[in-house]
Design a protein around this motif. Structure first.
Motif, PDB file in Angstrom:
ATOM      1  N   PHE A  96       4.617  15.684  62.005  1.00 43.77           N
ATOM      2  CA  PHE A  96       5.958  15.228  62.349  1.00 43.77           C
ATOM      3  C   PHE A  96       6.932  15.589  61.229  1.00 43.77           C
ATOM      4  CE2 PHE A  96       9.276  11.981  61.985  1.00 43.77           C
ATOM      5  CZ  PHE A  96       9.872  12.091  63.235  1.00 43.77           C
ATOM      6  N   GLU A  97       6.480  15.483  59.990  1.00 45.55           N
ATOM      7  CA  GLU A  97       7.336  15.772  58.848  1.00 45.55           C
ATOM      8  C   GLU A  97       7.791  17.235  58.849  1.00 45.55           C
ATOM      9  OE1 GLU A  97       5.405  12.088  58.363  1.00 45.55           O
ATOM     10  OE2 GLU A  97       4.494  14.062  58.716  1.00 45.55           O
ATOM     11  N   ARG A  98       6.882  18.145  59.187  1.00 43.61           N
ATOM     12  CA  ARG A  98       7.275  19.564  59.237  1.00 43.61           C
ATOM     13  C   ARG A  98       8.282  19.797  60.363  1.00 43.61           C
ATOM     14  NH1 ARG A  98       3.371  24.812  60.351  1.00 43.61           N
ATOM     15  NH2 ARG A  98       5.048  26.208  60.968  1.00 43.61           N
ATOM     16  N   MET A  99       8.072  19.141  61.479  1.00 42.30           N
ATOM     17  CA  MET A  99       9.021  19.257  62.583  1.00 42.30           C
ATOM     18  C   MET A  99      10.403  18.766  62.150  1.00 42.30           C
ATOM     19  SD  MET A  99       8.785  17.332  66.260  1.00 42.30           S
ATOM     20  CE  MET A  99       9.895  17.699  67.607  1.00 42.30           C
ATOM     21  N   ALA A 100      10.428  17.611  61.478  1.00 45.31           N
ATOM     22  CA  ALA A 100      11.700  17.019  61.042  1.00 45.31           C
ATOM     23  C   ALA A 100      12.412  17.917  60.041  1.00 45.31           C
ATOM     24  CB  ALA A 100      11.456  15.640  60.452  1.00 45.31           C
ATOM     25  N   GLU A 101      11.662  18.594  59.182  1.00 41.63           N
ATOM     26  CA  GLU A 101      12.275  19.514  58.222  1.00 41.63           C
ATOM     27  C   GLU A 101      12.993  20.656  58.919  1.00 41.63           C
ATOM     28  OE1 GLU A 101       9.158  20.864  55.724  1.00 41.63           O
ATOM     29  OE2 GLU A 101       8.933  18.961  54.642  1.00 41.63           O
ATOM     30  N   GLU A 108      -9.771  18.603  65.077  1.00 41.32           N
ATOM     31  CA  GLU A 108      -9.157  18.202  63.810  1.00 41.32           C
ATOM     32  C   GLU A 108      -9.772  16.906  63.288  1.00 41.32           C
ATOM     33  OE1 GLU A 108      -4.927  18.227  63.109  1.00 41.32           O
ATOM     34  OE2 GLU A 108      -4.627  19.555  64.819  1.00 41.32           O
ATOM     35  N   TYR A 109      -9.975  15.962  64.183  1.00 47.04           N
ATOM     36  CA  TYR A 109     -10.520  14.659  63.777  1.00 47.04           C
ATOM     37  C   TYR A 109     -11.913  14.825  63.182  1.00 47.04           C
ATOM     38  CZ  TYR A 109     -12.450   9.943  64.155  1.00 47.04           C
ATOM     39  OH  TYR A 109     -13.047   8.730  63.882  1.00 47.04           O
ATOM     40  N   GLN A 110     -12.726  15.699  63.772  1.00 48.39           N
ATOM     41  CA  GLN A 110     -14.063  15.929  63.237  1.00 48.39           C
ATOM     42  C   GLN A 110     -14.003  16.522  61.831  1.00 48.39           C
ATOM     43  OE1 GLN A 110     -15.338  18.157  66.932  1.00 48.39           O
ATOM     44  NE2 GLN A 110     -17.245  17.074  66.536  1.00 48.39           N
ATOM     45  N   ASP A 111     -12.980  17.317  61.567  1.00 41.69           N
ATOM     46  CA  ASP A 111     -12.856  17.955  60.256  1.00 41.69           C
ATOM     47  C   ASP A 111     -12.378  16.990  59.175  1.00 41.69           C
ATOM     48  OD1 ASP A 111     -13.692  20.371  61.253  1.00 41.69           O
ATOM     49  OD2 ASP A 111     -11.662  21.160  61.564  1.00 41.69           O
ATOM     50  N   ASN A 112     -11.370  16.148  59.500  1.00 43.52           N
ATOM     51  CA  ASN A 112     -10.761  15.352  58.431  1.00 43.52           C
ATOM     52  C   ASN A 112     -10.369  13.930  58.837  1.00 43.52           C
ATOM     53  OD1 ASN A 112      -8.368  15.706  59.931  1.00 43.52           O
ATOM     54  ND2 ASN A 112      -7.842  17.563  58.791  1.00 43.52           N
ATOM     55  N   PRO A 138      -1.076   5.689  71.749  1.00 43.87           N
ATOM     56  CA  PRO A 138      -0.787   7.127  71.851  1.00 43.87           C
ATOM     57  C   PRO A 138      -0.122   7.648  70.587  1.00 43.87           C
ATOM     58  CG  PRO A 138      -0.103   5.962  73.843  1.00 43.87           C
ATOM     59  CD  PRO A 138      -0.458   4.912  72.838  1.00 43.87           C
ATOM     60  N   ILE A 139      -0.398   8.907  70.266  1.00 42.26           N
ATOM     61  CA  ILE A 139       0.177   9.517  69.068  1.00 42.26           C
ATOM     62  C   ILE A 139       0.981  10.763  69.446  1.00 42.26           C
ATOM     63  CG2 ILE A 139      -1.570   8.613  67.495  1.00 42.26           C
ATOM     64  CD1 ILE A 139      -2.957  11.345  67.595  1.00 42.26           C
ATOM     65  N   PHE A 140       2.024  11.006  68.679  1.00 44.05           N
ATOM     66  CA  PHE A 140       2.904  12.155  68.873  1.00 44.05           C
ATOM     67  C   PHE A 140       2.480  13.254  67.919  1.00 44.05           C
ATOM     68  CE2 PHE A 140       6.988  14.289  67.630  1.00 44.05           C
ATOM     69  CZ  PHE A 140       7.253  14.896  68.847  1.00 44.05           C
ATOM     70  N   THR A 141       2.080  14.404  68.468  1.00 45.56           N
ATOM     71  CA  THR A 141       1.544  15.485  67.644  1.00 45.56           C
ATOM     72  C   THR A 141       2.219  16.801  68.037  1.00 45.56           C
ATOM     73  OG1 THR A 141      -0.290  15.870  69.181  1.00 45.56           O
ATOM     74  CG2 THR A 141      -0.664  14.312  67.394  1.00 45.56           C
ATOM     75  N   PRO A 142       3.356  17.118  67.460  1.00 43.62           N
ATOM     76  CA  PRO A 142       4.097  18.316  67.869  1.00 43.62           C
ATOM     77  C   PRO A 142       3.349  19.606  67.552  1.00 43.62           C
ATOM     78  CG  PRO A 142       5.038  17.378  65.878  1.00 43.62           C
ATOM     79  CD  PRO A 142       4.008  16.407  66.354  1.00 43.62           C
ATOM     80  N   ALA A 143       3.792  20.669  68.188  1.00 43.15           N
ATOM     81  CA  ALA A 143       3.202  21.989  67.950  1.00 43.15           C
ATOM     82  C   ALA A 143       4.305  23.032  68.006  1.00 43.15           C
ATOM     83  CB  ALA A 143       2.133  22.296  68.998  1.00 43.15           C
ATOM     84  N   ALA A 146      -8.249  12.974  60.980  1.00 49.81           N
ATOM     85  CA  ALA A 146      -6.831  12.838  61.310  1.00 49.81           C
ATOM     86  C   ALA A 146      -6.452  13.880  62.356  1.00 49.81           C
ATOM     87  CB  ALA A 146      -5.968  13.010  60.062  1.00 49.81           C
ATOM     88  N   VAL A 147      -5.301  13.664  62.997  1.00 48.99           N
ATOM     89  CA  VAL A 147      -4.742  14.641  63.928  1.00 48.99           C
ATOM     90  C   VAL A 147      -3.284  14.849  63.556  1.00 48.99           C
ATOM     91  CG1 VAL A 147      -4.227  15.206  66.334  1.00 48.99           C
ATOM     92  CG2 VAL A 147      -6.306  13.917  65.790  1.00 48.99           C
ATOM     93  N   CYS A 148      -2.945  16.079  63.196  1.00 51.29           N
ATOM     94  CA  CYS A 148      -1.571  16.411  62.788  1.00 51.29           C
ATOM     95  C   CYS A 148      -1.069  15.482  61.694  1.00 51.29           C
ATOM     96  CB  CYS A 148      -0.624  16.384  63.994  1.00 51.29           C
ATOM     97  SG  CYS A 148      -0.952  17.664  65.212  1.00 51.29           S
ATOM     98  N   GLY A 149      -1.945  15.157  60.756  1.00 52.94           N
ATOM     99  CA  GLY A 149      -1.570  14.310  59.634  1.00 52.94           C
ATOM    100  C   GLY A 149      -1.605  12.823  59.919  1.00 52.94           C
ATOM    101  N   ILE A 150      -1.932  12.433  61.150  1.00 52.12           N
ATOM    102  CA  ILE A 150      -2.021  11.009  61.503  1.00 52.12           C
ATOM    103  C   ILE A 150      -3.467  10.556  61.332  1.00 52.12           C
ATOM    104  CG2 ILE A 150      -1.712   9.282  63.325  1.00 52.12           C
ATOM    105  CD1 ILE A 150       0.351  11.195  64.585  1.00 52.12           C
ATOM    106  N   GLN A 151      -3.701   9.677  60.390  1.00 47.67           N
ATOM    107  CA  GLN A 151      -5.054   9.195  60.126  1.00 47.67           C
ATOM    108  C   GLN A 151      -5.496   8.264  61.247  1.00 47.67           C
ATOM    109  OE1 GLN A 151      -6.368  10.557  57.317  1.00 47.67           O
ATOM    110  NE2 GLN A 151      -8.394   9.840  57.989  1.00 47.67           N
ATOM    111  N   LEU A 152      -6.702   8.473  61.748  1.00 44.57           N
ATOM    112  CA  LEU A 152      -7.235   7.677  62.847  1.00 44.57           C
ATOM    113  C   LEU A 152      -8.453   6.873  62.370  1.00 44.57           C
ATOM    114  CD1 LEU A 152      -7.061  10.316  65.734  1.00 44.57           C
ATOM    115  CD2 LEU A 152      -5.482   8.427  65.301  1.00 44.57           C
TER     116      LEU A 152
END
Length: 293
Positions: free
Chosen positions: A169-174, A126-130, A151-156, A132-138
């Motif tokens: 995280f936002e999709r998980m929270a929804e 994901e990081y190579q593509d954009n 460390p970052i929290f990246t649900p699935a 970011a990982v799960c919407g978290i910009q790195l």
């Protein structure tokens, strides 16, 4: 009742006289008020259960989960690692020795709680593509396997079949609500930090791992397995060198062998050769020995 054991002595399947459901590795039996989880020696890769098992793998996974459940300061579902023979009259307990967990029932949260301390796997892709990982910009310019600034929290999502899907995280929270989502994120990061510090003292880097949580009597608890080579990437600290894939103590060894064959990943996978089985068993054993000490 029957047990399926392969030529190398790996336990592939159990069939006890109880209501049962099976995952890729575990057979789960309903005891009424509790569950009996049996860790078999099955091993999966690329969403396939391989036709050959890894002898003793189930005992190692059970022992490592028990170690972490006892070490970590967080409620969990483990009741006992003793086989409930009083509920299984006439059973031969020998094939199940060391691979059983009696656990509390819980309403399982429908997300894998993934935490990443290093950039590898689907996170690296994901990081190579954009970036970011799960919407978290790195930060820009990170290499494969670099340690993240924090460390970052990246649900699935939890897929019954096929790949789990990384989500924000936002999709998980929804889906489950802001309060529970924030509790899960905090718990996941805290548990990871404590485990990573212990492992680091034993010469192991926990690159990433996934936790499962459930709700039992209004209490958030850890369920399933925890911090095993099946659910985590373990690297040797003294061999760590970012910029490429790391030697690992997990089933990456099996994935790499499968990648060297002509298997198309759409048809049943080939059986693992005896030397791959033996070396994979050694990897799991070394991970346990280092972590537990």
């Amino acid at each position: 009742m029957t047990f399926q054991i392969d030529a190398a002595g790996a336990l592939l399947e159990t069939d006890l006289p109880l209501p049962k459901r099976s995952g890729k590795v575990r057979d789960v039996y309903d005891l009424g008020d509790e569950l009996l989880i049996i860790s078999t020696d099955r091993i999966s890769a690329f969403d396939w259960i391989l036709p050959v098992g890894i002898p003793g793998k189930g005992q190692l996974l059970t022992a490592m989960s028990r170690f972490w459940f006892n070490l970590l300061d967080f409620p969990n579902h483990l009741v006992s690692c003793n086989l409930p023979l009083d509920r299984l009259p006439g059973i031969d307990p020998t094939p199940l020795a060391g691979r059983s967990m009696v656990v509390r029932k819980a309403d399982v949260v429908p997300f894998e709680c993934v935490v990443r301390g290093y950039l590898e796997g689907s996170g690296w892709s994901e990081y190579q593509d954009n970036g970011a990982v799960c919407g978290i910009q790195l930060p820009a310019g990170l290499q494969q396997c670099d340690r993240l600034p924090e460390p970052i929290f990246t649900p699935a999502t939890k897929a019954e079949e096929g790949h789990d899907e990384n989500v924000s995280f936002e999709r998980m929270a929804e889906t489950i609500g802001d309060d529970l989502a924030m509790r899960l994120r905090t718990a996941t990061l805290n548990i990871y930090q404590a485990a990573a510090e212990h492992a680091r003292q034993r010469g192991i880097l926990i690159a990433d791992t996934k936790f499962e949580f459930g709700i039992a009597q209004d209490e958030l608890i850890l369920v399933d397995e925890v911090l095993t080579p099946d659910s985590s990437r373990f690297w040797a600290a003294d061999e760590y060198e970012p910029g490429h894939a790391q030697p690992s103590f997990d089933k990456q060894f099996v994935r790499e062998w499968l990648g060297s064959t002509n298997w198309d990943r759409n048809s049943p996978p080939p059986p693992l050769p005896a030397d791959i089985v033996a070396r994979t068993r050694e990897k799991y054993q070394e991970a346990y020995d280092r972590v537990v000490g």
